[in-house]
Design a protein around this motif. Sequence first.
Motif, short mmCIF file in Angstrom:
data_model
loop_
_atom_site.label_atom_id
_atom_site.label_comp_id
_atom_site.label_asym_id
_atom_site.label_seq_id
_atom_site.Cartn_x
_atom_site.Cartn_y
_atom_site.Cartn_z
N CYS A 53 0.86 -1.18 0.00
CA CYS A 53 0.00 0.00 0.00
C CYS A 53 0.89 1.22 0.00
O CYS A 53 0.81 2.07 -0.88
CB CYS A 53 -0.91 -0.01 1.23
SG CYS A 53 -1.95 1.46 1.34
N ARG A 77 3.36 -1.74 -7.60
CA ARG A 77 2.65 -0.60 -7.04
C ARG A 77 3.29 -0.21 -5.71
O ARG A 77 4.02 -1.00 -5.11
CB ARG A 77 1.16 -0.88 -6.83
CG ARG A 77 0.82 -1.97 -5.83
CD ARG A 77 -0.51 -1.70 -5.11
NE ARG A 77 -0.40 -0.60 -4.17
CZ ARG A 77 -1.39 0.20 -3.82
NH1 ARG A 77 -2.58 0.03 -4.31
NH2 ARG A 77 -1.19 1.17 -2.95
N LYS A 82 0.54 9.44 0.20
CA LYS A 82 -0.62 8.64 0.62
C LYS A 82 -1.83 9.51 0.98
O LYS A 82 -1.72 10.39 1.83
CB LYS A 82 -0.25 7.79 1.84
CG LYS A 82 0.72 6.66 1.58
CD LYS A 82 0.24 5.69 0.51
CE LYS A 82 -1.07 4.99 0.83
NZ LYS A 82 -1.53 4.17 -0.34
N PRO A 83 -2.99 9.23 0.38
CA PRO A 83 -4.21 9.90 0.79
C PRO A 83 -4.81 9.12 1.96
O PRO A 83 -5.18 7.98 1.81
CB PRO A 83 -5.10 9.75 -0.45
CG PRO A 83 -4.65 8.44 -1.04
CD PRO A 83 -3.22 8.20 -0.63
N GLU A 115 0.64 6.64 -6.80
CA GLU A 115 -0.41 7.67 -6.73
C GLU A 115 0.15 9.08 -6.71
O GLU A 115 1.13 9.37 -6.03
CB GLU A 115 -1.29 7.43 -5.49
CG GLU A 115 -2.39 8.48 -5.36
CD GLU A 115 -3.56 8.05 -4.50
OE1 GLU A 115 -3.57 6.90 -4.00
OE2 GLU A 115 -4.48 8.87 -4.33
N GLN A 133 -1.13 6.90 -10.66
CA GLN A 133 -2.43 6.44 -10.16
C GLN A 133 -3.19 7.65 -9.62
O GLN A 133 -2.63 8.47 -8.90
CB GLN A 133 -2.20 5.43 -9.03
CG GLN A 133 -3.45 4.95 -8.33
CD GLN A 133 -3.13 3.86 -7.31
OE1 GLN A 133 -2.27 2.99 -7.55
NE2 GLN A 133 -3.78 3.89 -6.17
N GLY A 135 -6.17 8.27 -7.16
CA GLY A 135 -6.89 7.50 -6.16
C GLY A 135 -8.36 7.82 -6.15
O GLY A 135 -8.82 8.82 -6.73
N ALA A 136 -9.09 6.95 -5.46
CA ALA A 136 -10.55 7.07 -5.38
C ALA A 136 -10.97 8.46 -4.89
O ALA A 136 -11.95 9.03 -5.37
CB ALA A 136 -11.08 6.00 -4.45
N ARG A 137 -10.21 9.00 -3.93
CA ARG A 137 -10.58 10.31 -3.36
C ARG A 137 -10.42 11.44 -4.35
O ARG A 137 -10.96 12.53 -4.15
CB ARG A 137 -9.72 10.58 -2.13
CG ARG A 137 -9.98 9.66 -0.96
CD ARG A 137 -8.83 9.75 0.04
NE ARG A 137 -8.99 8.85 1.18
CZ ARG A 137 -8.78 7.55 1.15
NH1 ARG A 137 -8.41 6.95 0.02
NH2 ARG A 137 -8.92 6.82 2.23
N LYS A 158 -8.79 5.36 -10.55
CA LYS A 158 -9.64 4.53 -9.69
C LYS A 158 -11.01 5.19 -9.50
O LYS A 158 -11.12 6.41 -9.41
CB LYS A 158 -8.95 4.31 -8.33
CG LYS A 158 -7.64 3.53 -8.49
CD LYS A 158 -6.98 3.24 -7.16
CE LYS A 158 -7.41 1.87 -6.66
NZ LYS A 158 -6.67 1.52 -5.41
N ARG A 188 -12.68 -0.38 -7.54
CA ARG A 188 -12.02 -0.67 -6.25
C ARG A 188 -13.01 -0.75 -5.09
O ARG A 188 -12.63 -0.67 -3.93
CB ARG A 188 -10.91 0.34 -5.96
CG ARG A 188 -11.26 1.77 -6.20
CD ARG A 188 -12.12 2.39 -5.14
NE ARG A 188 -11.36 2.72 -3.95
CZ ARG A 188 -11.86 2.73 -2.72
NH1 ARG A 188 -13.16 2.48 -2.51
NH2 ARG A 188 -11.13 3.04 -1.69
N HIS A 223 -8.56 -3.27 -1.75
CA HIS A 223 -9.38 -2.21 -1.18
C HIS A 223 -10.86 -2.58 -1.25
O HIS A 223 -11.63 -2.21 -0.36
CB HIS A 223 -9.12 -0.88 -1.89
CG HIS A 223 -7.77 -0.32 -1.59
ND1 HIS A 223 -6.66 -0.67 -2.32
CD2 HIS A 223 -7.33 0.50 -0.61
CE1 HIS A 223 -5.60 -0.07 -1.80
NE2 HIS A 223 -5.97 0.64 -0.77
N GLU A 249 -2.52 -5.54 -2.99
CA GLU A 249 -1.52 -5.11 -2.02
C GLU A 249 -0.80 -6.31 -1.40
O GLU A 249 -1.42 -7.31 -1.02
CB GLU A 249 -2.17 -4.24 -0.94
CG GLU A 249 -2.59 -2.89 -1.53
CD GLU A 249 -3.14 -1.90 -0.54
OE1 GLU A 249 -3.09 -0.68 -0.85
OE2 GLU A 249 -3.65 -2.29 0.52
N ASP A 260 -3.13 -0.32 5.61
CA ASP A 260 -3.85 -1.38 4.91
C ASP A 260 -3.29 -2.80 5.10
O ASP A 260 -3.38 -3.65 4.20
CB ASP A 260 -3.96 -1.05 3.41
CG ASP A 260 -4.95 0.09 3.15
OD1 ASP A 260 -5.67 0.49 4.08
OD2 ASP A 260 -4.99 0.58 2.01
C1 PEP Z 1 -4.31 2.67 -2.66
O1 PEP Z 1 -4.25 2.16 -3.80
O2 PEP Z 1 -3.51 2.41 -1.72
C2 PEP Z 1 -5.45 3.57 -2.38
C3 PEP Z 1 -5.34 4.58 -1.50
O3 PEP Z 1 -6.56 3.22 -3.06
P1 PEP Z 1 -7.97 3.98 -3.20
O4 PEP Z 1 -7.66 5.31 -3.80
O5 PEP Z 1 -8.74 3.08 -4.10
O6 PEP Z 1 -8.55 4.09 -1.82
#
Ligand code: PEP
Length: 288
Positions: A53, A77, A82-83, A115, A133, A135-137, A158, A188, A223, A249, A260
Amino acid sequence: MATIVKHAAPLRPSRSSTTVRRVDRTDHPEDSVVSIAGVPVGGRRFTVIAGPCAVESLAQVADTAEAVRRYGGHLLRGGAFKPRSSPYSFQGHGLDGLRLLRQASDQTGLPIVTEVLESAEIPAMLPLVDAFQVGARNMQNGPLLRALGRQEKPVLLKRGPSATVEELLLAAEFILNGGNAAVILCERGIRTFEPSTRYTMDLNAVAVLKRETHLPVIVDPSHGTGRSELVLPLARAAIGAGADGLIVEVHPRPAEALSDGRQSLTPEGFGRMMTGIAPFVAAAGRTL
Ligand code: PEP
Ligand code: MN
């Protein structure tokens, strides 16, 4: 027939709501294959992206990368930026972490996917990454999507946990419209009422996306479930639904992971996953 795509055609002028979009299959019936430093995503190959992660240390990321390569993963990956849901959680080592990921990549030959959180970080990251990448956020972060559309490296986009399939396609359209057609979509997991897993894997979305768009579609069962023991069954289901690959992961010691850990496979668990998906990949008429 599959085609290698890198750049979109020149920008179109304004469009009406009935205009065919760049993401649609209508104008582009054949599957696109996105190349990440020579590794294809889409087409006949089933591509596996794996790694921690978060990048924590050189030993952690190098050991993981070695295991990913040994068991047949194709891409590495690892999050350097990190978000996190909490401002008190580990936020990643930033550019220093990215340099460690690059070292692990150079040692194993596995290109990296990592990311990017904000457009201001793109120039410094560019020479170190093989694919960005989102991310989802950040799926609907317009300035970030536009900035990624103006550079040439592939983008793994994502799906936001509360975004519809249509919103995911429109987010991808921002990147394609900027001139970068090398976009990979990722399901995801989405937010539902169901608490037994971290999110609910929406495999309907995979089947829908494969009909609507020519872009490659991959699935993140780590995830999506939040539970390492569910990664293999959902990976198999994703293959059945038509996915072009997986992102999972892996951590040498999941119990000690800074993020994670609960959903992270051990290196041996990753090996079992690769063996476990092989017959499903073959049944789908694809190669690992
Ligand atoms: C990740 O890939 O570690 C991650 C933060 O994923 P997601 O944006 O899908 O939450
Ligand atoms: Mn994670």
